[in-house]
Design an enzyme around this catalytic site. Structure first.
Site, PDB file in Angstrom:
ATOM      1  N   GLY A  56       0.621  -0.968  -0.281  1.00  0.00           N
ATOM      2  CA  GLY A  56       0.134   0.145  -0.005  1.00  0.00           C
ATOM      3  C   GLY A  56       0.651   1.393   0.431  1.00  0.00           C
ATOM      4  O   GLY A  56       1.766   1.421   1.308  1.00  0.00           O
ATOM      5  N   ALA A  57       0.566   2.922  -1.931  1.00  0.00           N
ATOM      6  CA  ALA A  57       1.527   3.186  -1.126  1.00  0.00           C
ATOM      7  C   ALA A  57       2.181   3.992  -0.632  1.00  0.00           C
ATOM      8  O   ALA A  57       2.953   4.618   0.627  1.00  0.00           O
ATOM      9  CB  ALA A  57       1.092   4.270  -1.877  1.00  0.00           C
ATOM     10  N   GLN A 187      -5.224  -8.305  -2.396  1.00  0.00           N
ATOM     11  CA  GLN A 187      -5.045  -7.412  -1.520  1.00  0.00           C
ATOM     12  C   GLN A 187      -7.148  -7.463  -0.441  1.00  0.00           C
ATOM     13  O   GLN A 187      -7.697  -6.953   0.577  1.00  0.00           O
ATOM     14  CB  GLN A 187      -4.901  -6.330  -1.644  1.00  0.00           C
ATOM     15  CG  GLN A 187      -3.835  -6.840  -1.750  1.00  0.00           C
ATOM     16  CD  GLN A 187      -3.002  -7.093  -3.421  1.00  0.00           C
ATOM     17  OE1 GLN A 187      -4.219  -7.433  -3.795  1.00  0.00           O
ATOM     18  NE2 GLN A 187      -2.148  -6.529  -3.485  1.00  0.00           N
ATOM     19  N   ASP A 227      -1.570   5.264  -6.854  1.00  0.00           N
ATOM     20  CA  ASP A 227      -0.332   4.351  -6.321  1.00  0.00           C
ATOM     21  C   ASP A 227       0.584   5.252  -7.027  1.00  0.00           C
ATOM     22  O   ASP A 227       1.048   5.430  -6.313  1.00  0.00           O
ATOM     23  CB  ASP A 227       0.066   3.092  -6.859  1.00  0.00           C
ATOM     24  CG  ASP A 227       0.269   2.011  -6.048  1.00  0.00           C
ATOM     25  OD1 ASP A 227      -1.468   1.665  -5.999  1.00  0.00           O
ATOM     26  OD2 ASP A 227       1.209   1.868  -4.885  1.00  0.00           O
ATOM     27  N   ASN A 237      -2.877   2.308 -10.596  1.00  0.00           N
ATOM     28  CA  ASN A 237      -3.573   1.770  -9.456  1.00  0.00           C
ATOM     29  C   ASN A 237      -3.165   0.372  -9.476  1.00  0.00           C
ATOM     30  O   ASN A 237      -2.742   0.037 -10.721  1.00  0.00           O
ATOM     31  CB  ASN A 237      -5.011   2.484  -8.575  1.00  0.00           C
ATOM     32  CG  ASN A 237      -5.273   1.942  -7.063  1.00  0.00           C
ATOM     33  OD1 ASN A 237      -4.559   1.986  -5.981  1.00  0.00           O
ATOM     34  ND2 ASN A 237      -5.776   1.168  -6.670  1.00  0.00           N
ATOM     35  N   LYS A 238      -4.112  -0.408  -8.625  1.00  0.00           N
ATOM     36  CA  LYS A 238      -4.370  -1.531  -8.562  1.00  0.00           C
ATOM     37  C   LYS A 238      -4.439  -2.201  -9.754  1.00  0.00           C
ATOM     38  O   LYS A 238      -5.466  -1.586 -10.193  1.00  0.00           O
ATOM     39  CB  LYS A 238      -4.559  -2.311  -7.391  1.00  0.00           C
ATOM     40  CG  LYS A 238      -4.496  -4.041  -7.168  1.00  0.00           C
ATOM     41  CD  LYS A 238      -3.267  -4.861  -7.491  1.00  0.00           C
ATOM     42  CE  LYS A 238      -2.338  -4.517  -6.313  1.00  0.00           C
ATOM     43  NZ  LYS A 238      -1.280  -4.864  -7.144  1.00  0.00           N
TER      44      LYS A 238
HETATM   45  O1  MRU Z   1       0.162  -3.570  -4.391  1.00  0.00           O
HETATM   46  P1  MRU Z   1       0.000  -3.489  -3.586  1.00  0.00           P
HETATM   47  O2  MRU Z   1      -0.811  -4.031  -2.889  1.00  0.00           O
HETATM   48  O3  MRU Z   1       1.426  -2.033  -2.549  1.00  0.00           O
HETATM   49  O4  MRU Z   1      -0.691  -2.297  -3.556  1.00  0.00           O
HETATM   50  C1  MRU Z   1      -1.905  -1.230  -3.354  1.00  0.00           C
HETATM   51  C2  MRU Z   1      -2.293  -0.512  -4.005  1.00  0.00           C
HETATM   52  O5  MRU Z   1      -2.714  -0.436  -5.686  1.00  0.00           O
HETATM   53  C3  MRU Z   1      -3.741   0.710  -3.266  1.00  0.00           C
HETATM   54  O6  MRU Z   1      -4.779   0.101  -3.849  1.00  0.00           O
HETATM   55  C4  MRU Z   1      -2.526   1.790  -3.268  1.00  0.00           C
HETATM   56  O7  MRU Z   1      -1.005   2.225  -2.629  1.00  0.00           O
HETATM   57  C5  MRU Z   1      -3.236   3.025  -2.847  1.00  0.00           C
HETATM   58  S1  MRU Z   1      -3.121   2.761  -0.568  1.00  0.00           S
HETATM   59  C6  MRU Z   1      -4.241   3.176   0.608  1.00  0.00           C
END
Ligand code: MRU
Length: 342
Positions: A56-57, A187, A227, A237-238
């Site tokens: 998560g960023a 996730q 992200d 984003n994801k």
């Molecule tokens: O690969 P991850 O689990 O780190 O990806 C996370 C995401 O894509 C979240 O949506 C993003 O980081 C926003 S977190 C507040």
């Protein structure tokens, strides 16, 4: 965040500093196991970012800030530490922002652990404001859809996309959240559902492929995290976020991106310049360590996708809510000046 464990309820952050160690919830094990990892040097922190024990960023950013602080108190070479931490994951801008912030603070003479603690506390405050502004968009009986985990686990505490949901719930609104599972690492199903369960917020996990079905059925608003956001409002984003944005646009459903200003990379003029992380194909082909795909089939595993700004209704930030065309207004914005944009 509130966590229900075998030993009772507790309040805990995703990552913090205690007893001369960086401590974090091992997010790979949730919801089956609740386990805390203790780290004593920046290399261990880098490994935990890489293997996604912390993800998560904004949480990645906080972990990296503590990694730099550990390097400083251990008398390690800060340039090497910064390079090791930067090379862990390419997409989340918070990682790079946090490292630069820490290097500057230390150079200015700040005590490293205090500086990292302050950085982590600022993320929480930013999320609180995102929750406050975002909750104004959530009406009584709202049906909300979210993707991946943009909750407390992803942001030290509170969350970005989950912040307005928590605020609306705390304010007494009756809401319902659709959580898309988020293949391949799940996730949404593993982490977001766990956070909503811990808070008692009504929700259901849906297959990623069921988004259109539920949107047509009556989703009122879509809230996702980010992200990295380019200066023109394109954002990464994801993987799977882009699909939802297009569907929302075609069905007239408001689509909001919740993110602190530490996720905005103003050096990029468009989302095409965002590096999309490619992860191991085993994440796609193996389910609980059993390979389900035919032996000779390859799998492609982009971890993020890029959604063009034209699909975004608004960005919910600690500075208020703004349309993609007005991102430039927050370029110089800092937390201490936080107030709703006029
Ligand atoms: O690969 P991850 O689990 O780190 O990806 C996370 C995401 O894509 C979240 O949506 C993003 O980081 C926003 S977190 C507040």
């Amino acid at each position: 965040m509130r966590v229900i464990t075998d030993k009772g309820d507790m309040e805990i952050k995703a990552v913090w500093f205690e007893h001369n160690m960086v401590r974090m919830i091992d997010q790979r094990l949730i919801p089956q196991e609740f386990s805390i990892i203790d780290l004593e040097n920046y290399l261990q922190v880098a490994e935990c970012i890489k293997n996604m024990a912390v993800r998560g960023a904004p949480s990645i950013g906080a972990a990296a800030a503590y990694g730099i602080a550990l390097a400083a108190i251990n008398d390690d070479d800060l340039t090497e530490a910064a390079e090791a931490l930067r090379s862990t994951r390419p997409t989340a801008y918070d990682l790079f922002y946090a490292i630069e912030h820490m290097l500057r603070s230390i150079e200015l003479g700040d005590e490293p652990i205090a500086a990292a603690d302050m950085y982590a506390d600022q993320i929480i405050e930013r999320c609180r404001l995102i929750g406050m502004y975002g909750a104004s968009l959530i009406e009584e009986e709202a049906r909300i859809m979210t993707h991946c985990n943009a909750g407390a686990l992803a942001t030290v505490d509170i969350g970005t996309a989950l912040a307005p949901i928590r605020s609306a719930w705390t304010a007494g609104r009756h809401i319902y959240v659709y959580v898309s599972e988020t293949r391949p690492r799940l996730q949404g199903m593993k982490l977001t559902a766990w956070e909503l369960y811990n808070e008692g917020i009504p929700h259901a996990i849906i297959p990623d492929s069921a988004s259109a079905h539920f949107m047509r059925d009556g989703v009122d608003i879509i809230l996702v995290g980010a992200d990295r956001i380019a200066a023109n409002g394109d954002f990464a984003n994801k993987i799977g976020t882009f699909d939802k944005a297009i569907l929302a646009n075609s069905m007239g459903i408001p689509f909001y991106v919740c993110a602190p200003l530490s996720t905005f990379d103003f050096s990029l003029t468009s989302g095409d310049q965002i590096v999309i992380e490619e992860r191991a194909e085993e994440e796609v082909t193996m389910v609980e360590h059993i390979r389900l795909a035919p032996q000779h089939s390859v799998a492609l595993n982009p971890s993020f996708d890029m959604t063009p700004a034209k699909y975004v209704t608004g960005f919910i930030t600690e500075a208020g809510i703004l349309p993609p065309t007005e991102i430039d207004r927050v370029r110089k914005f800092r937390l201490e000046e936080a107030s709703i944009l006029d």
